[in-house]
Design a protein around this motif. Structure first.
Motif, mmCIF file in Angstrom:
data_model
loop_
_atom_site.group_PDB
_atom_site.id
_atom_site.type_symbol
_atom_site.label_atom_id
_atom_site.label_comp_id
_atom_site.label_asym_id
_atom_site.label_seq_id
_atom_site.Cartn_x
_atom_site.Cartn_y
_atom_site.Cartn_z
ATOM 1 N N LEU A 148 1.634 6.649 -6.833
ATOM 2 C CA LEU A 148 0.553 7.565 -7.232
ATOM 3 C C LEU A 148 0.861 9.006 -6.846
ATOM 4 C CD1 LEU A 148 -2.611 5.451 -6.373
ATOM 5 C CD2 LEU A 148 -1.813 6.129 -8.654
ATOM 6 N N LEU A 149 1.517 9.190 -5.727
ATOM 7 C CA LEU A 149 1.858 10.532 -5.275
ATOM 8 C C LEU A 149 2.941 11.166 -6.150
ATOM 9 C CD1 LEU A 149 1.672 12.817 -3.135
ATOM 10 C CD2 LEU A 149 3.374 11.537 -1.814
ATOM 11 N N VAL A 170 -5.277 10.329 -3.353
ATOM 12 C CA VAL A 170 -5.475 8.884 -3.183
ATOM 13 C C VAL A 170 -4.149 8.227 -2.801
ATOM 14 C CG1 VAL A 170 -6.067 6.743 -4.380
ATOM 15 C CG2 VAL A 170 -7.472 8.785 -4.703
ATOM 16 N N GLY A 171 -3.053 8.689 -3.421
ATOM 17 C CA GLY A 171 -1.735 8.168 -3.065
ATOM 18 C C GLY A 171 -1.391 8.421 -1.609
ATOM 19 N N VAL A 172 -1.662 9.626 -1.142
ATOM 20 C CA VAL A 172 -1.395 9.959 0.260
ATOM 21 C C VAL A 172 -2.231 9.064 1.183
ATOM 22 C CG1 VAL A 172 -1.628 11.755 2.032
ATOM 23 C CG2 VAL A 172 -0.666 12.324 -0.212
ATOM 24 N N ALA A 186 0.833 -1.209 0.000
ATOM 25 C CA ALA A 186 0.000 0.000 0.000
ATOM 26 C C ALA A 186 0.865 1.256 0.000
ATOM 27 C CB ALA A 186 -0.949 -0.008 1.206
ATOM 28 N N ILE A 187 1.936 1.244 0.778
ATOM 29 C CA ILE A 187 2.833 2.396 0.806
ATOM 30 C C ILE A 187 3.527 2.565 -0.546
ATOM 31 C CG2 ILE A 187 4.994 3.283 1.795
ATOM 32 C CD1 ILE A 187 3.978 2.212 4.520
ATOM 33 N N ALA A 217 -3.367 6.083 0.566
ATOM 34 C CA ALA A 217 -2.810 4.728 0.524
ATOM 35 C C ALA A 217 -1.571 4.623 1.411
ATOM 36 C CB ALA A 217 -2.484 4.335 -0.914
ATOM 37 N N ILE A 218 -0.738 5.650 1.406
ATOM 38 C CA ILE A 218 0.451 5.654 2.264
ATOM 39 C C ILE A 218 0.044 5.605 3.734
ATOM 40 C CG2 ILE A 218 2.416 7.050 3.043
ATOM 41 C CD1 ILE A 218 2.575 8.075 0.079
ATOM 42 N N ARG A 222 -3.192 12.156 -6.557
ATOM 43 C CA ARG A 222 -2.136 12.288 -5.541
ATOM 44 C C ARG A 222 -2.714 12.179 -4.128
ATOM 45 N NH1 ARG A 222 2.701 14.316 -8.037
ATOM 46 N NH2 ARG A 222 2.257 15.066 -10.137
ATOM 47 N N GLY A 276 0.917 3.816 -3.052
ATOM 48 C CA GLY A 276 0.589 5.202 -2.732
ATOM 49 C C GLY A 276 1.708 6.156 -3.106
ATOM 50 N N THR A 277 2.934 5.755 -2.852
ATOM 51 C CA THR A 277 4.077 6.587 -3.214
ATOM 52 C C THR A 277 4.155 6.772 -4.726
ATOM 53 O OG1 THR A 277 5.278 5.866 -1.239
ATOM 54 C CG2 THR A 277 6.591 6.818 -3.022
#
Length: 119
Positions: A22-23, A46-48, A15-16, A50-51, A44, A19-20
């Motif tokens: 995507l960010l 959504v990426g945060v 997930a991290i 997920a992180i 972005r 997310g990273t």
């Protein structure tokens, strides 16, 4: 860590990482999945998220928090079902099912580990 906690720990790392990606490089990830380029910053965000969720999973796993680990199974199944619903409703492309499949597989891994621990 118990086997169930290890499965959640691995999923937290995934997930991290997702997310990273995507960010930091949303265009590359979206393009690889067949999505059009994002015109705003929501991908972005959504990426945060997920992180953050991944970090929660890692903390829950490292502390072998059984209620959290159990809840994560249902959360990941629900997430996968909702993603599938978005695809079925033609709101999102079928490539999104890749994320649903990863979530379902990881949830199954954790559920099986939980079940084996109680036998």
């Amino acid at each position: 860590m118990s086997p169930a906690a290890k499965s959640l720990f691995v999923f937290g790392i995934y997930a991290i990482a997702a997310g990273t990606a995507l960010l930091l490089m949303p265009g590359l990830i979206l393009g690889a999945l067949g999505f059009p380029p994002a015109q705003d910053g929501w991908v972005r965000v959504v990426g945060v998220l997920a992180i953050v969720v991944g970090a929660y999973h890692i903390v829950g796993a490292r502390n072998d928090l059984l209620p959290y680990i159990r809840a994560s199974v249902w959360g990941r199944i629900g997430f996968a079902v909702l993603l599938g619903g978005l695809v079925v409703a033609s709101i999102m492309p079928t490539s999104l099912l890749l994320f649903a499949a990863i979530d379902l597989a990881a949830a199954a891994w954790t559920a099986i580990a939980l079940r084996q621990a109680t036998l």
